[in-house]
Design a protein around this motif. Structure first.
Motif, mmCIF file in Angstrom:
data_model
loop_
_atom_site.group_PDB
_atom_site.id
_atom_site.type_symbol
_atom_site.label_atom_id
_atom_site.label_comp_id
_atom_site.label_asym_id
_atom_site.label_seq_id
_atom_site.Cartn_x
_atom_site.Cartn_y
_atom_site.Cartn_z
ATOM 1 N N SER A 1 0.812 -1.201 0.000
ATOM 2 C CA SER A 1 0.000 0.000 0.000
ATOM 3 C C SER A 1 0.862 1.275 0.000
ATOM 4 C CB SER A 1 -0.897 -0.051 1.232
ATOM 5 O OG SER A 1 -1.750 1.032 1.268
ATOM 6 N N GLU B 1 2.747 1.922 -3.282
ATOM 7 C CA GLU B 1 1.829 2.480 -4.274
ATOM 8 C C GLU B 1 1.615 3.988 -4.039
ATOM 9 O OE1 GLU B 1 -1.708 -0.096 -4.749
ATOM 10 O OE2 GLU B 1 -2.791 1.802 -4.991
ATOM 11 N N SER B 2 1.379 4.360 -2.785
ATOM 12 C CA SER B 2 1.146 5.777 -2.467
ATOM 13 C C SER B 2 2.388 6.615 -2.707
ATOM 14 C CB SER B 2 0.734 5.937 -1.001
ATOM 15 O OG SER B 2 -0.415 5.208 -0.745
ATOM 16 N N TYR C 1 5.284 10.333 -5.635
ATOM 17 C CA TYR C 1 6.332 11.311 -5.308
ATOM 18 C C TYR C 1 7.681 10.780 -5.795
ATOM 19 C CZ TYR C 1 2.551 12.834 -2.317
ATOM 20 O OH TYR C 1 1.335 13.245 -1.854
ATOM 21 N N ARG D 1 3.534 5.571 9.620
ATOM 22 C CA ARG D 1 2.842 5.687 10.921
ATOM 23 C C ARG D 1 1.490 4.978 10.880
ATOM 24 N NH1 ARG D 1 4.652 11.980 11.123
ATOM 25 N NH2 ARG D 1 6.858 11.497 11.448
ATOM 26 N N SER E 1 -0.203 7.953 8.182
ATOM 27 C CA SER E 1 0.555 8.837 7.292
ATOM 28 C C SER E 1 1.915 8.239 6.986
ATOM 29 C CB SER E 1 0.746 10.207 7.960
ATOM 30 O OG SER E 1 1.479 10.054 9.158
ATOM 31 N N ILE E 2 2.569 8.829 6.003
ATOM 32 C CA ILE E 2 3.947 8.434 5.719
ATOM 33 C C ILE E 2 4.811 9.686 5.691
ATOM 34 C CG2 ILE E 2 3.465 6.281 4.499
ATOM 35 C CD1 ILE E 2 3.648 7.724 1.858
ATOM 36 N N GLU E 3 6.035 9.527 6.135
ATOM 37 C CA GLU E 3 6.964 10.652 6.090
ATOM 38 C C GLU E 3 7.934 10.400 4.948
ATOM 39 O OE1 GLU E 3 8.740 11.683 9.878
ATOM 40 O OE2 GLU E 3 10.358 12.725 8.840
ATOM 41 N N LEU E 4 8.013 11.370 4.049
ATOM 42 C CA LEU E 4 8.886 11.224 2.879
ATOM 43 C C LEU E 4 10.049 12.181 2.970
ATOM 44 C CD1 LEU E 4 6.175 11.262 0.061
ATOM 45 C CD2 LEU E 4 7.271 9.249 1.054
ATOM 46 N N GLU E 5 11.169 11.743 2.447
ATOM 47 C CA GLU E 5 12.331 12.608 2.349
ATOM 48 C C GLU E 5 12.528 12.856 0.864
ATOM 49 O OE1 GLU E 5 15.925 12.349 5.346
ATOM 50 O OE2 GLU E 5 16.190 11.050 3.613
ATOM 51 N N GLU E 6 12.436 14.109 0.488
ATOM 52 C CA GLU E 6 12.533 14.416 -0.940
ATOM 53 C C GLU E 6 13.786 15.221 -1.223
ATOM 54 O OE1 GLU E 6 8.557 16.294 -0.991
ATOM 55 O OE2 GLU E 6 8.188 14.924 -2.677
ATOM 56 N N PRO E 7 14.448 14.924 -2.323
ATOM 57 C CA PRO E 7 15.646 15.694 -2.656
ATOM 58 C C PRO E 7 15.237 17.121 -3.007
ATOM 59 C CG PRO E 7 15.045 14.206 -4.448
ATOM 60 C CD PRO E 7 14.109 13.919 -3.336
ATOM 61 N N ASP E 8 16.098 18.098 -2.652
ATOM 62 C CA ASP E 8 15.794 19.475 -3.028
ATOM 63 C C ASP E 8 15.866 19.536 -4.545
ATOM 64 O OD1 ASP E 8 15.472 20.255 -0.416
ATOM 65 O OD2 ASP E 8 17.637 20.440 -0.150
ATOM 66 N N PRO F 1 19.086 11.260 -5.060
ATOM 67 C CA PRO F 1 19.944 10.269 -4.403
ATOM 68 C C PRO F 1 19.309 8.889 -4.306
ATOM 69 C CG PRO F 1 18.898 11.642 -2.767
ATOM 70 C CD PRO F 1 18.382 12.093 -4.101
ATOM 71 N N THR G 1 14.157 17.693 1.821
ATOM 72 C CA THR G 1 12.944 18.222 2.457
ATOM 73 C C THR G 1 12.108 17.034 2.931
ATOM 74 O OG1 THR G 1 12.697 18.972 0.173
ATOM 75 C CG2 THR G 1 11.835 20.410 1.885
ATOM 76 N N ARG H 1 8.403 15.602 3.909
ATOM 77 C CA ARG H 1 6.986 15.836 3.643
ATOM 78 C C ARG H 1 6.171 14.728 4.332
ATOM 79 N NH1 ARG H 1 3.964 17.290 -1.423
ATOM 80 N NH2 ARG H 1 5.877 17.275 -2.621
ATOM 81 N N VAL I 1 2.707 12.777 4.320
ATOM 82 C CA VAL I 1 1.521 12.541 3.490
ATOM 83 C C VAL I 1 0.495 11.765 4.324
ATOM 84 C CG1 VAL I 1 0.641 11.502 1.358
ATOM 85 C CG2 VAL I 1 2.979 12.415 1.432
ATOM 86 N N LEU J 1 -2.482 9.453 4.878
ATOM 87 C CA LEU J 1 -3.112 8.415 4.062
ATOM 88 C C LEU J 1 -4.456 7.975 4.637
ATOM 89 C CD1 LEU J 1 -0.137 6.128 2.997
ATOM 90 C CD2 LEU J 1 -1.271 7.884 1.673
#
Lengths: 128, 223
Positions: A13, A16-17, A21, A30, A110-117, A123, B2, B4, B6, B8
């Motif tokens: 799941s 997929e979500s 991103y 979480r 929820s999910i916590e994402l780390e996104e590249p600037d 990376p 950064t 974020r 989300v 769900l």
């Protein structure tokens, strides 16, 4: 015993979500888990390691928020948290309370994402 | 980097739940009452179901059963002796049935159409923990407890007992030699699932079966 199936369902799941991103890495997942959901926290953590290994979620932590049971008492007209899961009685008046308002949850909050600037190279590529 | 968050807010077993909801719709429109029988291994689910199928047949009702086990088709062969159509589901190690297994085993079931049935029983894998999270599309979840198991079983497995719609105590013909404390067992079931219907039965002597069969007939009646 079924925690591995549960862990595998979470991986599916979340993967997929998270695909919405691109380039992002999942840092944490979480959950909200009710006291009556028949989930053993330690067992789920153990299975989480197995289920994420070699997946895009490898290394992500699992934060489990265990929720107590809340029953609605018809006599008192209120929702109250009960201690444990051994007796479904209103703590105020002592009457049996069959109307469950919380305790069976088994959900990804929820999910916590780390996104590249934006300016930096992605990376994540190497790990995938 | 950064970070974020989300939101769900999604059920972990969403896929199973959706599939189960679809099955429930199918069962409702076919007019078949579906029951999911859950207990520990050795409670006597198969003997109880065998007797139920036999007596339903004698009453002129049409019933069928899907029976889940890790391995072997022994239970299906035992149940088939009742004359009812029975299909085995082998989970090969998985500790519970899920909605997908039910959907798959309803396909190509020779001689059985949901529309032609009054009752469909699903005998789950013997386990009081894992089946509690998996909706199979049933309308009634039945938890079984035998007199040999200890009166505190409901307290030990509240997740499952609390999710049940009816409880069946089995093997009451040997309650006395087992030192079974009936009052305590009834009390404990009621503490975990207040107001639940409880049936005290013996598949061997037939005790309590009439009340159970009357309940089934009452539940099967279109509302």
């Amino acid at each position: 015993m079924h925690e591995l199936s549960i862990a595998a369902s979470i991986v599916e799941s979340v993967t997929e979500s998270a695909s919405a991103y691109p380039g992002a890495r999942v840092k944490e997942v979480r959950l909200r888990v009710g006291a009556l959901a028949s989930i053993v926290e330690d067992s789920l953590q153990f299975c989480w390691g197995l289920a994420t290994e070699g997946s895009p979620l490898a290394g992500a932590t699992l934060a489990i928020n265990m929720l107590p049971v809340i029953v609605h008492c018809d006599a008192c007209g209120v929702d109250t948290e009960i201690a444990g899961v051994q007796s479904f009685r209103c703590p105020r008046c002592g009457e049996l309370a069959a109307d469950l308002r919380q305790g069976r949850e088994l959900e990804i909050e929820s999910i916590e994402l780390e996104e590249p600037d934006a300016a930096l190279p992605d990376p994540v590529e190497e790990q995938v | 980097m950064t970070t974020r968050i989300v939101e769900l807010r999604r059920g972990i077993l969403k896929k199973n739940d959706e599939l189960a909801a679809g099955l429930r719709n199918r069962f409702t429109s076919a007019g078949v009452l579906v029951l999911n029988l859950v207990s520990s291994p050795g409670t006597g689910k198969t003997a109880f179901l065998e007797r139920t199928l036999r007596e339903l047949r004698a009453r002129g009702a049409k019933a069928a059963a899907l029976v889940g086990d890790l391995e072997t088709d022994n239970d299906a062969r035992r149940l088939a002796a009742s004359g009812a159509p029975v299909r085995q589901i082998n989970t090969h190690g998985i500790c519970h049935l899920d909605a997908e297994m039910i959907a798959r085993h309803l396909e190509g079931w020779e001689g059985v159409s949901l529309e032609g049935l009054n009752y469909l029983f699903i005998e789950n894998v013997g386990n009081l923990v894992c089946p509690s999270s998996y909706d199979l599309g049933e309308r009634i979840r039945v938890v079984l407890l035998s007199v040999t198991e200890g009166e505190d079983k409901p307290l030990k497995y509240p997740g499952l007992f609390n999710s049940a719609d009816a409880a069946v105590i089995t093997k009451i013909d040997i309650a006395e030699p087992c030192g079974f404390d009936r009052e305590l067992a009834l009390h404990n079931i009621n503490e975990i699932r207040p107001g639940i219907r409880i049936f005290e039965t013996s598949a061997k002597t037939g005790a309590g079966m009439d009340a159970w069969l009357d309940y089934l007939a009452e539940q099967a009646r279109p509302s």
